[in-house]
Scaffold this motif. Structure first.
Motif, mmCIF file in Angstrom:
data_model
loop_
_atom_site.group_PDB
_atom_site.id
_atom_site.type_symbol
_atom_site.label_atom_id
_atom_site.label_comp_id
_atom_site.label_asym_id
_atom_site.label_seq_id
_atom_site.Cartn_x
_atom_site.Cartn_y
_atom_site.Cartn_z
ATOM 1 N N GLU A 62 -15.792 0.279 -1.221
ATOM 2 C CA GLU A 62 -16.324 0.066 -2.358
ATOM 3 C C GLU A 62 -16.312 1.395 -3.326
ATOM 4 N N ALA A 63 -16.636 2.611 -2.683
ATOM 5 C CA ALA A 63 -16.988 3.763 -3.680
ATOM 6 C C ALA A 63 -15.663 4.192 -4.152
ATOM 7 N N HIS A 64 -14.664 4.360 -3.232
ATOM 8 C CA HIS A 64 -13.109 4.515 -3.621
ATOM 9 C C HIS A 64 -12.560 3.775 -4.469
ATOM 10 N N ARG A 65 -12.726 2.268 -4.271
ATOM 11 C CA ARG A 65 -12.186 1.346 -5.104
ATOM 12 C C ARG A 65 -12.694 1.676 -6.622
ATOM 13 N N MET A 66 -13.956 1.892 -6.656
ATOM 14 C CA MET A 66 -14.712 2.107 -8.095
ATOM 15 C C MET A 66 -14.026 3.395 -8.714
ATOM 16 N N GLU A 67 -13.859 4.304 -7.937
ATOM 17 C CA GLU A 67 -13.511 5.535 -8.309
ATOM 18 C C GLU A 67 -11.921 5.315 -8.994
ATOM 19 N N PHE A 68 -11.217 4.782 -8.218
ATOM 20 C CA PHE A 68 -9.529 4.454 -8.339
ATOM 21 C C PHE A 68 -9.521 3.461 -9.779
ATOM 22 N N GLN A 69 -10.254 2.705 -9.931
ATOM 23 C CA GLN A 69 -10.575 1.760 -11.094
ATOM 24 C C GLN A 69 -10.824 2.618 -12.368
ATOM 25 N N ALA A 70 -11.675 3.550 -12.098
ATOM 26 C CA ALA A 70 -11.980 4.168 -13.247
ATOM 27 C C ALA A 70 -10.999 5.290 -13.851
ATOM 28 N N TYR A 71 -10.128 5.650 -12.549
ATOM 29 C CA TYR A 71 -8.991 6.739 -12.806
ATOM 30 C C TYR A 71 -8.065 5.905 -13.605
ATOM 31 N N LEU A 72 -7.618 4.735 -13.199
ATOM 32 C CA LEU A 72 -6.754 3.559 -13.793
ATOM 33 C C LEU A 72 -6.891 3.587 -15.111
ATOM 34 N N ARG A 73 -8.342 3.209 -15.564
ATOM 35 C CA ARG A 73 -8.834 2.922 -17.006
ATOM 36 C C ARG A 73 -8.741 4.266 -17.848
ATOM 37 N N LYS A 74 -8.908 5.407 -17.446
ATOM 38 C CA LYS A 74 -8.890 6.455 -17.994
ATOM 39 C C LYS A 74 -7.395 6.648 -18.329
ATOM 40 N N LYS A 75 -6.406 6.505 -17.325
ATOM 41 C CA LYS A 75 -5.087 6.912 -17.545
ATOM 42 C C LYS A 75 -4.578 6.099 -18.458
ATOM 43 N N GLU A 76 -4.907 4.725 -18.564
ATOM 44 C CA GLU A 76 -4.464 3.689 -19.793
ATOM 45 C C GLU A 76 -4.976 4.221 -20.886
ATOM 46 N N GLY A 77 -5.775 4.860 -21.106
ATOM 47 C CA GLY A 77 -6.455 5.241 -22.412
ATOM 48 C C GLY A 77 -5.657 6.626 -23.178
ATOM 49 N N GLU A 78 -4.897 7.400 -22.077
ATOM 50 C CA GLU A 78 -4.294 8.425 -22.520
ATOM 51 C C GLU A 78 -3.182 8.273 -23.477
#
Length: 75
Positions: free
Chosen positions: A59-75
């Protein structure tokens, strides 16, 4: 600082000469498990994180990865 195992996927392309009675038979063989992979070349800019594998992390890695994807989409 930690060490992370990041699952990656990338694309390759190549050609294979197949002796067969028809194009259909040649393609079937080329895509089958008994056919060895041909020599190939890396497809430029095709490397990416394997999101399917990442979804199976804890779960911790999934949450961190999802946050990474959201940040990348916002770039």
């Amino acid at each position: 600082m930690g060490i992370y195992r990041v699952p990656l996927v990338w694309q390759m392309y190549g050609h294979m000469d197949v002796e067969a009675k028809s194009l259909h038979e040649a393609i079937k063989y080329a895509l089958g498990p008994e056919c060895p992979l041909p020599e190939g070349s890396y497809v430029d800019d095709s490397i990416m994180v394997d999101s399917v594998v990442m979804e199976h992390y804890d779960e911790a890695h999934r949450m961190e990865f999802q946050a990474y994807l959201r940040k990348k989409e916002g770039e």
